[in-house]
Design an enzyme around this catalytic site. Structure first.
Site, PDB file in Angstrom:
ATOM      1  N   SER A 187       0.800  -1.218   0.000  1.00 35.25           N
ATOM      2  CA  SER A 187       0.000   0.000   0.000  1.00 35.25           C
ATOM      3  C   SER A 187       0.836   1.274   0.000  1.00 35.25           C
ATOM      4  O   SER A 187       0.345   2.313  -0.407  1.00 35.25           O
ATOM      5  CB  SER A 187      -0.982  -0.004   1.164  1.00 35.25           C
ATOM      6  OG  SER A 187      -0.353  -0.374   2.359  1.00 35.25           O
ATOM      7  N   HIS A 215      -5.660  -3.793  -2.626  1.00 33.55           N
ATOM      8  CA  HIS A 215      -5.439  -2.820  -3.706  1.00 33.55           C
ATOM      9  C   HIS A 215      -5.447  -3.439  -5.096  1.00 33.55           C
ATOM     10  O   HIS A 215      -5.287  -2.733  -6.085  1.00 33.55           O
ATOM     11  CB  HIS A 215      -4.116  -2.078  -3.483  1.00 33.55           C
ATOM     12  CG  HIS A 215      -4.092  -1.319  -2.203  1.00 33.55           C
ATOM     13  ND1 HIS A 215      -4.711  -0.101  -2.038  1.00 33.55           N
ATOM     14  CD2 HIS A 215      -3.570  -1.627  -0.988  1.00 33.55           C
ATOM     15  CE1 HIS A 215      -4.548   0.313  -0.797  1.00 33.55           C
ATOM     16  NE2 HIS A 215      -3.867  -0.594  -0.133  1.00 33.55           N
ATOM     17  N   LYS A 246     -12.537  -0.115  -1.257  1.00 33.88           N
ATOM     18  CA  LYS A 246     -11.587   0.565  -2.144  1.00 33.88           C
ATOM     19  C   LYS A 246     -12.161   0.556  -3.563  1.00 33.88           C
ATOM     20  O   LYS A 246     -13.115   1.274  -3.821  1.00 33.88           O
ATOM     21  CB  LYS A 246     -10.213  -0.050  -1.971  1.00 33.88           C
ATOM     22  CG  LYS A 246      -9.663   0.356  -0.585  1.00 33.88           C
ATOM     23  CD  LYS A 246      -8.392  -0.289  -0.166  1.00 33.88           C
ATOM     24  CE  LYS A 246      -8.001   0.291   1.207  1.00 33.88           C
ATOM     25  NZ  LYS A 246      -7.145  -0.592   1.979  1.00 33.88           N
TER      26      LYS A 246
HETATM   27  C1  LIG Z   1      -7.109  -0.723   3.474  1.00 36.83           C
HETATM   28  C2  LIG Z   1      -6.384  -1.991   3.715  1.00 36.83           C
HETATM   29  C3  LIG Z   1      -6.891  -2.954   4.582  1.00 36.83           C
HETATM   30  C4  LIG Z   1      -8.088  -2.693   5.462  1.00 36.83           C
HETATM   31  O1  LIG Z   1      -9.270  -2.736   4.739  1.00 36.83           O
HETATM   32  P1  LIG Z   1     -10.514  -1.916   5.299  1.00 36.83           P
HETATM   33  O2  LIG Z   1     -11.675  -2.490   4.591  1.00 36.83           O
HETATM   34  O3  LIG Z   1     -10.237  -0.490   4.980  1.00 36.83           O
HETATM   35  O4  LIG Z   1     -10.551  -2.140   6.787  1.00 36.83           O
HETATM   36  C5  LIG Z   1      -6.227  -4.161   4.672  1.00 36.83           C
HETATM   37  N1  LIG Z   1      -5.110  -4.394   3.965  1.00 36.83           N
HETATM   38  C6  LIG Z   1      -4.584  -3.486   3.142  1.00 36.83           C
HETATM   39  C7  LIG Z   1      -3.338  -3.808   2.385  1.00 36.83           C
HETATM   40  C8  LIG Z   1      -5.188  -2.244   2.998  1.00 36.83           C
HETATM   41  O5  LIG Z   1      -4.648  -1.326   2.208  1.00 36.83           O
END
Ligand SMILES: *Cc1c(COP(=O)(O)O)cnc(C)c1O
Length: 401
Positions: A187, A215, A246
């Protein structure tokens, strides 16, 4: 006294210039958003920080489905899934995701969670029992790290994308159950884990591969199924976590794996059992957004995203050539996460502030989120950015160079 104790800690955070604060978004998730800053002033900003990569949060069909779902189901789910919170819509989202992943995971079955953070805690703690050893990638997301802290399993780490290090640790492990845990797309760097080699290691050492595709889902792979589709992988050793807040533009998450794994999670994952199920209207709308991802809209938006990525990378590449003394480097990323590594904390925050004065919101990311000396602008692109948005960012960076 607690308040003095906490105030001293807050003061220490401020003294290091590391105070975090929320801004207030006055309008919906979109590349152009009205945002009220810490000074209380509302400004229209072009956002290069959202993870709504396909722009589906504002897609009219998604909004309409959310309204329809609310008309059918009302507000909240009222209870945890095993009590009465598991609606027809929850069931259909899980069934749809099971079908999506069947080509990649034999006997695939999905189980839904309210957030990706919860799904990661669930899978790592439930599978990482006292019989297991977890071998965890160095740059994993905080939620996976927290999972390893709560798990009863022995935990070791392997260096970022270092398959040889991983293989050495797998070879040295005598645990009955070996779990490799990794982000698919990192990320803060935007790079993609070498999943084919990780899966090969899992097969060679009788281990299981837990992949967090927060992602990649919606973005990678010909039909947006994510990183497993991108690499055309298929194995019953794959345990995939996907998030729906996302690229899917809504909220929620899921684990998909061989049905024995997800059947066990339903029995054993405490944050599935003891937490209220997500609102059914959100699940109802997810059916629409997941269809958009795999349909024509998704294909067009993935193509738009790739074109914007190429435009940004070419523009920053040319800028760096014009300014050979600059110490900035653009991370080698094939995803919408395009980090520009600047170096010092003060430098990156000054750059982010200068861009914000130009109406561009690009967050500066500092240690401990990234290594010391590698503070960066984390630029993220959405399919609904225009070429002009990207060109404005390039012009503003040129003015700061
Ligand atoms: C955003 C994210 C999460 C958490 O997901 P949410 O639905 O926002 O709680 C987990 N792993 C990664 C790599 C992320 O970027």
């Amino acid at each position: 006294m607690l308040l003095d104790h906490l105030q001293a800690k807050l003061d220490a955070i401020r003294a290091q210039d590391l105070t975090r604060f929320t801004r207030i978004a006055e309008t919906g998730t979109a590349p152009h958003q009205t945002v009220r800053g810490a000074d209380g002033v509302a400004r229209e900003l072009t956002m290069f920080c959202s993870n709504d990569y396909l722009g589906l949060a504002a897609h009219p069909a998604v909004t309409a489905a959310l309204v329809e779902g609310a008309q059918v189901y009302g507000g909240g789910s009222g209870a945890s899934p095993l009590v009465s919170g598991h609606s027809r819509a929850h069931h259909e989202v899980e069934a749809l995701l099971g079908r999506w992943f069947e080509p990649h995971i034999p006997e695939a079955k999905a189980i839904g969670f309210c957030t990706g953070y919860m799904a990661n805690l669930a899978v790592v703690t439930a599978l990482g029992d006292a019989d297991a050893e977890i071998i965890s990638e160095a740059l994993n997301h905080a939620s996976l790290i927290d999972g390893t802290r709560l798990a009863k399993a022995r935990v070791s780490r392997y260096a970022h994308c270092d398959v040889e290090d991983l293989r050495a640790q797998l070879g040295a492990s005598s645990a009955r159950i070996k779990l490799i845990v990794t982000d698919a797309v990192f990320s803060m760097d935007g790079d993609i884990a070498p999943l084919p080699a990780l899966l090969q290691a899992a097969e060679d050492f009788d281990a299981w591969l837990i992949v967090d595709d927060a992602h990649g889902l919606g973005v990678l792979g010909e039909t947006g199924v994510g990183t497993l589709e991108h690499f055309r992988l298929r194995s019953e050793r794959l345990i995939l976590v996907g998030t729906l807040g996302k690229a899917a533009g809504l909220a929620g998450a899921f684990v998909v794996a061989h049905r024995t794994v997800t059947d066990y999670l339903l029995q054993a994952a405490r944050n599935y059992i003891f937490s209220t199920a997500s609102p059914p209207a959100v699940e109802h709308a997810l059916l629409t957004s997941l269809d958009l991802i795999r349909g024509e809209v998704g294909a067009q938006r993935r193509a738009a995203l790739r074109a914007l990525q190429a435009r940004l990378r070419a523009g920053i590449g040319a800028l760096l050539e014009r300014h050979p003394t600059l110490t900035w480097t653009l991370a080698d990323s094939q995803t919408p996460i395009q980090p520009l590594i600047v170096g010092g904390n003060a430098e990156v925050m000054a750059l982010a502030a200068a861009l914000e004065r130009e109406g561009l919101r690009v967050p500066g990311i500092r240690p401990p989120t990234v290594p010391k000396g590698e503070a960066r602008l984390r630029i993220t692109l959405c399919a609904t950015h225009s070429e002009a948005d990207v060109d404005r960012l390039l012009a503003a960076l040129e003015a700061c160079a």
